[in-house]
Write a protein that holds these residues in place. Structure first.
Motif, PDB file in Angstrom:
ATOM      1  N   GLU A 240      62.957  52.363  58.036  1.00 45.00           N
ATOM      2  CA  GLU A 240      62.362  51.024  58.156  1.00 45.00           C
ATOM      3  C   GLU A 240      60.865  51.125  58.403  1.00 45.00           C
ATOM      4  OE1 GLU A 240      64.470  49.076  61.249  1.00 45.00           O
ATOM      5  OE2 GLU A 240      66.198  48.552  59.996  1.00 45.00           O
ATOM      6  N   ARG A 241      60.483  52.046  59.277  1.00 45.64           N
ATOM      7  CA  ARG A 241      59.057  52.227  59.568  1.00 45.64           C
ATOM      8  C   ARG A 241      58.298  52.626  58.297  1.00 45.64           C
ATOM      9  NH1 ARG A 241      55.269  53.414  63.424  1.00 45.64           N
ATOM     10  NH2 ARG A 241      53.813  55.068  62.902  1.00 45.64           N
ATOM     11  N   LYS A 242      58.917  53.492  57.490  1.00 42.60           N
ATOM     12  CA  LYS A 242      58.283  53.917  56.252  1.00 42.60           C
ATOM     13  C   LYS A 242      58.076  52.727  55.315  1.00 42.60           C
ATOM     14  CE  LYS A 242      58.885  57.175  52.431  1.00 42.60           C
ATOM     15  NZ  LYS A 242      59.775  58.225  51.848  1.00 42.60           N
ATOM     16  N   ILE A 243      59.076  51.850  55.236  1.00 41.67           N
ATOM     17  CA  ILE A 243      58.967  50.673  54.366  1.00 41.67           C
ATOM     18  C   ILE A 243      57.876  49.730  54.862  1.00 41.67           C
ATOM     19  CG2 ILE A 243      60.175  48.588  53.599  1.00 41.67           C
ATOM     20  CD1 ILE A 243      62.757  50.252  53.582  1.00 41.67           C
ATOM     21  N   TYR A 244      57.841  49.525  56.207  1.00 38.48           N
ATOM     22  CA  TYR A 244      56.821  48.632  56.761  1.00 38.48           C
ATOM     23  C   TYR A 244      55.415  49.172  56.516  1.00 38.48           C
ATOM     24  CZ  TYR A 244      60.800  46.533  59.196  1.00 38.48           C
ATOM     25  OH  TYR A 244      61.998  45.939  59.488  1.00 38.48           O
ATOM     26  N   LEU A 245      55.253  50.481  56.641  1.00 37.76           N
ATOM     27  CA  LEU A 245      53.944  51.077  56.367  1.00 37.76           C
ATOM     28  C   LEU A 245      53.566  50.926  54.902  1.00 37.76           C
ATOM     29  CD1 LEU A 245      54.102  54.364  58.495  1.00 37.76           C
ATOM     30  CD2 LEU A 245      52.673  52.359  58.913  1.00 37.76           C
ATOM     31  N   GLN A 246      54.546  51.083  54.012  1.00 34.98           N
ATOM     32  CA  GLN A 246      54.275  50.908  52.586  1.00 34.98           C
ATOM     33  C   GLN A 246      53.869  49.467  52.280  1.00 34.98           C
ATOM     34  OE1 GLN A 246      57.934  52.249  50.800  1.00 34.98           O
ATOM     35  NE2 GLN A 246      57.294  54.402  50.738  1.00 34.98           N
ATOM     36  N   LEU A 247      54.526  48.519  52.932  1.00 36.60           N
ATOM     37  CA  LEU A 247      54.172  47.113  52.724  1.00 36.60           C
ATOM     38  C   LEU A 247      52.761  46.824  53.247  1.00 36.60           C
ATOM     39  CD1 LEU A 247      57.531  45.318  53.631  1.00 36.60           C
ATOM     40  CD2 LEU A 247      56.446  45.447  51.385  1.00 36.60           C
ATOM     41  N   TYR A 248      52.438  47.406  54.386  1.00 32.33           N
ATOM     42  CA  TYR A 248      51.089  47.191  54.924  1.00 32.33           C
ATOM     43  C   TYR A 248      50.034  47.783  53.981  1.00 32.33           C
ATOM     44  CZ  TYR A 248      47.399  46.582  58.350  1.00 32.33           C
ATOM     45  OH  TYR A 248      46.261  46.185  58.989  1.00 32.33           O
ATOM     46  N   GLU A 249      50.306  48.981  53.474  1.00 31.18           N
ATOM     47  CA  GLU A 249      49.370  49.595  52.530  1.00 31.18           C
ATOM     48  C   GLU A 249      49.244  48.772  51.260  1.00 31.18           C
ATOM     49  OE1 GLU A 249      50.968  53.468  51.998  1.00 31.18           O
ATOM     50  OE2 GLU A 249      50.337  54.199  53.974  1.00 31.18           O
ATOM     51  N   ALA A 250      50.374  48.167  50.824  1.00 32.82           N
ATOM     52  CA  ALA A 250      50.315  47.302  49.643  1.00 32.82           C
ATOM     53  C   ALA A 250      49.454  46.070  49.911  1.00 32.82           C
ATOM     54  CB  ALA A 250      51.723  46.879  49.228  1.00 32.82           C
ATOM     55  N   MET A 251      49.548  45.527  51.131  1.00 35.30           N
ATOM     56  CA  MET A 251      48.714  44.370  51.478  1.00 35.30           C
ATOM     57  C   MET A 251      47.228  44.749  51.498  1.00 35.30           C
ATOM     58  SD  MET A 251      50.773  41.823  51.771  1.00 35.30           S
ATOM     59  CE  MET A 251      51.561  42.635  50.361  1.00 35.30           C
ATOM     60  N   GLU A 252      46.915  45.919  52.034  1.00 33.22           N
ATOM     61  CA  GLU A 252      45.525  46.379  52.032  1.00 33.22           C
ATOM     62  C   GLU A 252      45.011  46.557  50.604  1.00 33.22           C
ATOM     63  OE1 GLU A 252      44.815  48.906  56.108  1.00 33.22           O
ATOM     64  OE2 GLU A 252      45.847  49.925  54.471  1.00 33.22           O
ATOM     65  N   ALA A 253      45.855  47.156  49.757  1.00 34.19           N
ATOM     66  CA  ALA A 253      45.454  47.371  48.372  1.00 34.19           C
ATOM     67  C   ALA A 253      45.271  46.045  47.625  1.00 34.19           C
ATOM     68  CB  ALA A 253      46.499  48.242  47.668  1.00 34.19           C
ATOM     69  N   LEU A 254      46.111  45.053  47.947  1.00 32.84           N
ATOM     70  CA  LEU A 254      45.997  43.737  47.300  1.00 32.84           C
ATOM     71  C   LEU A 254      44.672  43.071  47.662  1.00 32.84           C
ATOM     72  CD1 LEU A 254      47.342  41.515  45.607  1.00 32.84           C
ATOM     73  CD2 LEU A 254      48.389  40.656  47.704  1.00 32.84           C
ATOM     74  N   VAL A 255      44.305  43.130  48.928  1.00 36.75           N
ATOM     75  CA  VAL A 255      43.025  42.573  49.359  1.00 36.75           C
ATOM     76  C   VAL A 255      41.869  43.324  48.694  1.00 36.75           C
ATOM     77  CG1 VAL A 255      41.496  42.220  51.344  1.00 36.75           C
ATOM     78  CG2 VAL A 255      43.944  41.724  51.541  1.00 36.75           C
ATOM     79  N   HIS A 256      42.015  44.644  48.629  1.00 39.11           N
ATOM     80  CA  HIS A 256      40.981  45.473  48.000  1.00 39.11           C
ATOM     81  C   HIS A 256      40.765  45.086  46.533  1.00 39.11           C
ATOM     82  CE1 HIS A 256      38.942  48.953  46.351  1.00 39.11           C
ATOM     83  NE2 HIS A 256      40.014  49.273  45.634  1.00 39.11           N
ATOM     84  N   ILE A 257      41.850  44.890  45.796  1.00 42.40           N
ATOM     85  CA  ILE A 257      41.751  44.539  44.377  1.00 42.40           C
ATOM     86  C   ILE A 257      41.126  43.159  44.200  1.00 42.40           C
ATOM     87  CG2 ILE A 257      43.107  43.959  42.325  1.00 42.40           C
ATOM     88  CD1 ILE A 257      45.031  46.209  43.067  1.00 42.40           C
ATOM     89  N   CYS A 258      41.589  42.194  44.991  1.00 39.90           N
ATOM     90  CA  CYS A 258      41.146  40.814  44.813  1.00 39.90           C
ATOM     91  C   CYS A 258      39.755  40.551  45.393  1.00 39.90           C
ATOM     92  CB  CYS A 258      42.149  39.856  45.468  1.00 39.90           C
ATOM     93  SG  CYS A 258      43.802  39.930  44.728  1.00 39.90           S
ATOM     94  N   ARG A 259      39.337  41.362  46.366  1.00 43.44           N
ATOM     95  CA  ARG A 259      38.032  41.141  46.989  1.00 43.44           C
ATOM     96  C   ARG A 259      36.945  42.048  46.400  1.00 43.44           C
ATOM     97  NH1 ARG A 259      37.502  43.111  52.986  1.00 43.44           N
ATOM     98  NH2 ARG A 259      37.617  45.056  51.784  1.00 43.44           N
ATOM     99  N   ASP A 260      37.247  43.344  46.290  1.00 42.41           N
ATOM    100  CA  ASP A 260      36.237  44.314  45.872  1.00 42.41           C
ATOM    101  C   ASP A 260      36.396  44.756  44.420  1.00 42.41           C
ATOM    102  OD1 ASP A 260      35.384  44.301  48.550  1.00 42.41           O
ATOM    103  OD2 ASP A 260      36.893  45.811  49.057  1.00 42.41           O
ATOM    104  N   GLY A 261      37.618  44.715  43.922  1.00 45.39           N
ATOM    105  CA  GLY A 261      37.884  45.262  42.599  1.00 45.39           C
ATOM    106  C   GLY A 261      38.108  46.757  42.663  1.00 45.39           C
ATOM    107  N   CYS A 262      38.884  47.252  41.705  1.00 48.71           N
ATOM    108  CA  CYS A 262      39.203  48.682  41.711  1.00 48.71           C
ATOM    109  C   CYS A 262      39.161  49.213  40.287  1.00 48.71           C
ATOM    110  CB  CYS A 262      40.570  48.916  42.335  1.00 48.71           C
ATOM    111  SG  CYS A 262      41.016  50.670  42.449  1.00 48.71           S
ATOM    112  N   ARG A 263      38.084  49.839  39.925  1.00 50.24           N
ATOM    113  CA  ARG A 263      37.914  50.513  38.652  1.00 50.24           C
ATOM    114  C   ARG A 263      38.131  49.582  37.460  1.00 50.24           C
ATOM    115  NH1 ARG A 263      40.192  56.581  38.837  1.00 50.24           N
ATOM    116  NH2 ARG A 263      38.604  56.713  37.202  1.00 50.24           N
ATOM    117  N   THR A 264      39.382  49.301  37.098  1.00 51.45           N
ATOM    118  CA  THR A 264      39.647  48.529  35.867  1.00 51.45           C
ATOM    119  C   THR A 264      40.203  47.143  36.142  1.00 51.45           C
ATOM    120  OG1 THR A 264      41.878  49.455  35.683  1.00 51.45           O
ATOM    121  CG2 THR A 264      40.098  50.636  34.576  1.00 51.45           C
TER     122      THR A 264
END
Length: 375
Positions: A240-264
């Protein structure tokens, strides 16, 4: 102690079952006796010549005034002075014994004759042969405990802990460790039994324990079940902890893509550089694939597209985590929050629980985008 039998082989009456050890602690197995003291194969506190002299005194029984009767009619000759100085228990037994033709007689039954001989020899010179010690380690543990020879007892415990325990003798060693007040050894035996229960339960020692100490067998089996249950719960929590960490990382990546952009991929007002440094967000690549799929998906099937549903769930999860929807660049963040205000509270409980678990797993609150205040 004269005439008393060894607890494991007594035939007159079954002994009271030894107490079961308490719950295992988290202390490291490397700490304790094996690390704190260094036990040699032979005691080196005296010179070789002196030790050999004491060995000769025992072997030749020069002017011996004590006879020790053992099983199968065996007799060992010894000196009352040596026995009395080495062991307070033997000293008391000698005081109570009567002389007969200038000889005192003691009896040590319930253990092999050779084990008694090795024990008495140790009282003379603190010497032993490693092969004999390994063969009779368990009887010597009992003798050293019964007659209060602390160094020999520690030596037997240490030798058993360092590799003399086997599938065949671990049950006997466990019971004797409980009877002889050897908590560290009993814990090591206990763990070895639990780790190899299937093989141990097929041994003669287990069958003997089942007949003489059924309560102890029951407690071992119950503790095995409890240990397996704890392991399953621990594994479940880790997953469960592994899944929660993956979800948190996905949320960080989503903000990163929508705010800063990522390569392509990124917001329309950002200039993307394909030759920029590799992205530090591990979930970014997978999330980019979902975003592109959502933008171009034309699937029309009952229930909808599973990939699109997953992306919508990530958007909604972000809206629960986001601290400021007014400035957030993630699509639909404000819409999901407004929709949540219109829904009943009971429909929102699962999302709230999920968000709290994610934040607690990451141990983050009050961040720039993710905060418990929004939960």
């Amino acid at each position: 102690m004269a005439g008393k039998e060894y607890p494991q082989t007594a035939e007159r009456a079954s002994p009271v079952p030894p107490p079961f050890p308490g719950p295992a602690t988290r202390t490291s197995p490397s700490k304790g006796l094996a690390k704190d003291i260094k036990l040699p194969l032979r005691d080196t506190n005296v010179s070789t010549e002196t030790r050999e002299m004491w060995d000769r005194l025992f072997d030749q029984a020069y002017r011996a005034d004590v006879t020790i009767n053992t099983d199968d009619g065996g007799i060992i000759y010894a000196h009352a002075t040596v026995l009395g100085v080495a062991s307070p228990v033997l000293k008391g037994m000698l005081k109570e014994s009567r002389r007969h033709n200038g000889q005192r007689s003691l009896s040590i039954h319930g253990v092999p004759h050779d084990a008694v001989r090795i024990f008495v020899r140790y009282l003379y010179s603190s010497g032993y042969e490693p092969e004999e010690m390994e063969k009779y380690a368990l009887p010597l543990l009992v003798l050293s405990h019964a007659y209060v020879i602390p160094y020999l007892k520690r030596l037997c415990e240490w030798r058993l802990e360092q590799g003399w325990l086997t599938i065949e003798n671990v049950v006997d060693a466990f019971q004797l460790a409980l009877l002889c007040d050897a908590p560290r050894l009993s814990l090591i035996c206990y763990r070895m039994i639990l780790q190899n229960l299937e093989a141990v339960s097929a041994t003669e020692g287990w069958r003997a324990m089942k007949e003489s100490h059924p309560v102890l067998e029951k407690q071992i089996l119950e503790s095995k079940v409890a240990a397996e249950t704890r392991q399953k719960e621990r594994t479940k929590k880790l997953n469960e902890r592994k899944i929660y960490l993956q979800l948190y990382e996905a949320m960080e990546a989503l903000v990163h893509i929508c705010r800063d952009g990522c390569r392509t991929i990124g917001p329309y007002d950002k200039v993307l550089k394909e030759d920029q440094a590799p992205c530090k967000y591990t979930a970014c690549k997978a999330l980019e694939s979902l975003v592109r799929h959502l933008a171009g998906c034309r699937m029309r099937v009952p229930g909808g597209c599973i990939h699109c549903k997953r992306m919508w769930q990530l958007f909604e999860l972000h809206s629960h985590l986001c601290a400021d929807s007014d400035t957030c660049r993630v699509p639909l963040c404000r819409n999901f929050k407004q929709r949540r205000m219109e829904r009943q509270k009971k429909d929102d409980i699962k999302w709230r629980i999920l968000v709290r678990k994610i934040l607690r797993t990451k141990s983050i609150s009050g961040g720039p985008f993710f905060s418990l205040e929004s939960v």
